[in-house]
Design an enzyme around this catalytic site. Structure first.
Site, PDB file in Angstrom:
ATOM      1  N   GLN A 101       0.837  -1.194   0.000  1.00  0.00           N
ATOM      2  CA  GLN A 101       0.000   0.000   0.000  1.00  0.00           C
ATOM      3  C   GLN A 101       0.878   1.252   0.000  1.00  0.00           C
ATOM      4  O   GLN A 101       1.701   1.448   0.893  1.00  0.00           O
ATOM      5  CB  GLN A 101      -0.937   0.017   1.204  1.00  0.00           C
ATOM      6  CG  GLN A 101      -1.990   1.116   1.083  1.00  0.00           C
ATOM      7  CD  GLN A 101      -2.833   1.257   2.325  1.00  0.00           C
ATOM      8  OE1 GLN A 101      -2.306   1.547   3.402  1.00  0.00           O
ATOM      9  NE2 GLN A 101      -4.136   1.074   2.195  1.00  0.00           N
ATOM     10  N   TYR A 183      -5.819  10.955   4.163  1.00  0.00           N
ATOM     11  CA  TYR A 183      -4.448  11.195   3.749  1.00  0.00           C
ATOM     12  C   TYR A 183      -4.457  11.956   2.420  1.00  0.00           C
ATOM     13  O   TYR A 183      -5.507  12.358   1.930  1.00  0.00           O
ATOM     14  CB  TYR A 183      -3.673   9.877   3.713  1.00  0.00           C
ATOM     15  CG  TYR A 183      -3.593   9.239   5.089  1.00  0.00           C
ATOM     16  CD1 TYR A 183      -2.958   9.902   6.134  1.00  0.00           C
ATOM     17  CD2 TYR A 183      -4.178   8.000   5.350  1.00  0.00           C
ATOM     18  CE1 TYR A 183      -2.907   9.344   7.421  1.00  0.00           C
ATOM     19  CE2 TYR A 183      -4.136   7.445   6.628  1.00  0.00           C
ATOM     20  CZ  TYR A 183      -3.497   8.123   7.657  1.00  0.00           C
ATOM     21  OH  TYR A 183      -3.454   7.585   8.917  1.00  0.00           O
ATOM     22  N   ARG A 230      -7.865   2.114  -2.693  1.00  0.00           N
ATOM     23  CA  ARG A 230      -8.663   2.081  -1.461  1.00  0.00           C
ATOM     24  C   ARG A 230      -9.321   3.433  -1.216  1.00  0.00           C
ATOM     25  O   ARG A 230      -8.649   4.475  -1.262  1.00  0.00           O
ATOM     26  CB  ARG A 230      -7.780   1.722  -0.269  1.00  0.00           C
ATOM     27  CG  ARG A 230      -8.584   1.360   0.983  1.00  0.00           C
ATOM     28  CD  ARG A 230      -7.686   1.042   2.147  1.00  0.00           C
ATOM     29  NE  ARG A 230      -8.330   0.127   3.089  1.00  0.00           N
ATOM     30  CZ  ARG A 230      -8.047   0.049   4.380  1.00  0.00           C
ATOM     31  NH1 ARG A 230      -7.132   0.846   4.907  1.00  0.00           N
ATOM     32  NH2 ARG A 230      -8.653  -0.810   5.161  1.00  0.00           N
ATOM     33  N   GLY A 320      -8.920  -6.582   9.360  1.00  0.00           N
ATOM     34  CA  GLY A 320      -7.813  -5.890   9.988  1.00  0.00           C
ATOM     35  C   GLY A 320      -7.549  -6.413  11.381  1.00  0.00           C
ATOM     36  O   GLY A 320      -6.751  -7.316  11.593  1.00  0.00           O
TER      37      GLY A 320
END
Length: 365
Positions: A101, A183, A230, A320
């Site tokens: 990622q 982000y 994502r 996760g």
């Protein structure tokens, strides 16, 4: 019969055959040290969890400018690339493909992470509201970031391309573009954080331009079937959430569909926080505009995941937190074994083996 025949069935992801549809979600674990070089401890962690059909390796900074967490890995130096080679070689011996990622923290950074103590960058000079950030100098308030100049944006795009090139050198089967969770890319996509007046701001089409350029740059390195994206359409993390979220994310997904990507990875679950600006977006909504593989994420149980795949909402589900304390998560799903208790969050970022590789596999004893 397995309790989850769909979830545990093989899946053809482009030219990759996954042994099941359980994906290990990318999770920041902060074990790369101050030099941000992947290491043997990280290789052991991922090897322990290699019963997953696909492992999405934790968010990895594309440049020093992209840093924003302590002890997280990078992919912008030769030493970091060599460190990732060790991890890839170790885990791929287990027959599990790895996607890396790619990450730029944007305004979710601090001047103490930046070269020369510069301000973190963002689409616009708008600070994250609320909580403090963990920095090399302890907890600090979020700073007002510096808006990237129009002529600086292509260099950030090039940093993504170079990071993908290094990921390929390290042996990763593919990469995931982290465009979620407030982000840098998410900041460009959303009207709340993007108040630009140049070609990267204003309309949805313009706000999408940054991600478009990144995708197209990375597609010069990897084929489309080895690149995922994502998104977090429901997310409030890093003070995100825009009034036009539904229109924005359906547009983005429809545009991404043209590239025939490996998958679209959606944080559709609300366990990571919900902006509450309307009804949550769902996987079936995205099915209407994206006809490649869809991956759901965030708060799924084994039963939820089986249902989503069985009814056609998802092709893959990423897990996760269950993978943190259950290295053998797929075997537990397969055999109906009880999961380990949820781990103590205070140990998640211990920087060492504690709370990382010390969770036991299932034992009937």
């Amino acid at each position: 019969m397995t309790p989850s025949p769909m979830l545990l069935s093989p899946f053809q992801l482009g030219d990759l055959t996954l042994k099941n549809r359980v994906v290990m979600a990318p999770m920041t674990r902060a074990r790369a040290g101050t030099d941000r070089i992947p290491n043997a401890l990280m290789a052991e962690y991922y090897t322990q969890r290699s019963t997953a059909g696909l492992i999405l390796i934790e968010a990895t900074s594309i440049s020093q400018q992209g840093l924003g967490w302590l002890n997280t890995p990078g992919i912008y130096t030769d030493a970091q690339t060599d460190g990732w080679k060790l991890v890839v070689e170790t885990v791929q011996n287990q027959g599990t493909p790895l996607f890396l990622q790619l990450w730029h923290c944007g305004r979710s950074s601090h001047s103490s992470f930046q070269e020369g103590g510069q301000l973190p960058v963002a689409p616009s000079a708008i600070a994250i509201e609320g909580e403090e950030i963990h920095t090399p100098n302890g907890k600090q308030p979020h700073e007002v970031p510096r808006a990237l100049e129009t002529d600086e944006v292509p260099q950030v795009v090039e940093d993504y391309r170079k990071a993908a090139e290094r990921a390929k050198q390290a042996g990763f089967a593919g990469v995931e573009i982290h465009a979620a969770n407030g982000y840098l890319i998410d900041e460009f996509l959303q009207s709340k954080s993007n108040h630009r007046s140049d070609r990267y701001g204003g309309s949805i089409e313009n706000r999408y331009q940054f991600l478009k350029e990144i995708v197209e740059a990375i597609l010069t390195v990897y084929p489309s079937e080895r690149v995922g994206v994502r998104l977090s359409p429901n997310g409030a993390y890093n003070s995100m959430g825009s009034p036009d979220y539904r229109e924005t994310f359906l547009y983005v997904a429809s545009q991404l569909n043209a590239y025939k990507l490996a998958y679209l990875h959606l944080l559709d679950g609300l366990a990571f926080g919900f902006h509450e600006l309307g009804s949550p977006m769902t996987l079936p909504e995205f099915r209407q505009v994206f006809d490649q593989p869809l991956m759901g994420n965030c708060g799924y149980t084994q039963a939820d995941a089986e249902t989503a795949i069985a009814n056609g909402s998802a092709d893959l589900i990423s897990f996760g937190r269950p993978f943190i304390s259950n290295p053998d998560l797929v075997d537990r799903f397969k055999n109906g074994w009880e999961l380990n208790p949820s781990s103590d969050m205070s140990q998640w970022y211990s920087f060492g083996a504690e709370g990382y590789i010390d969770f036991p596999a299932y034992s009937a004893a």
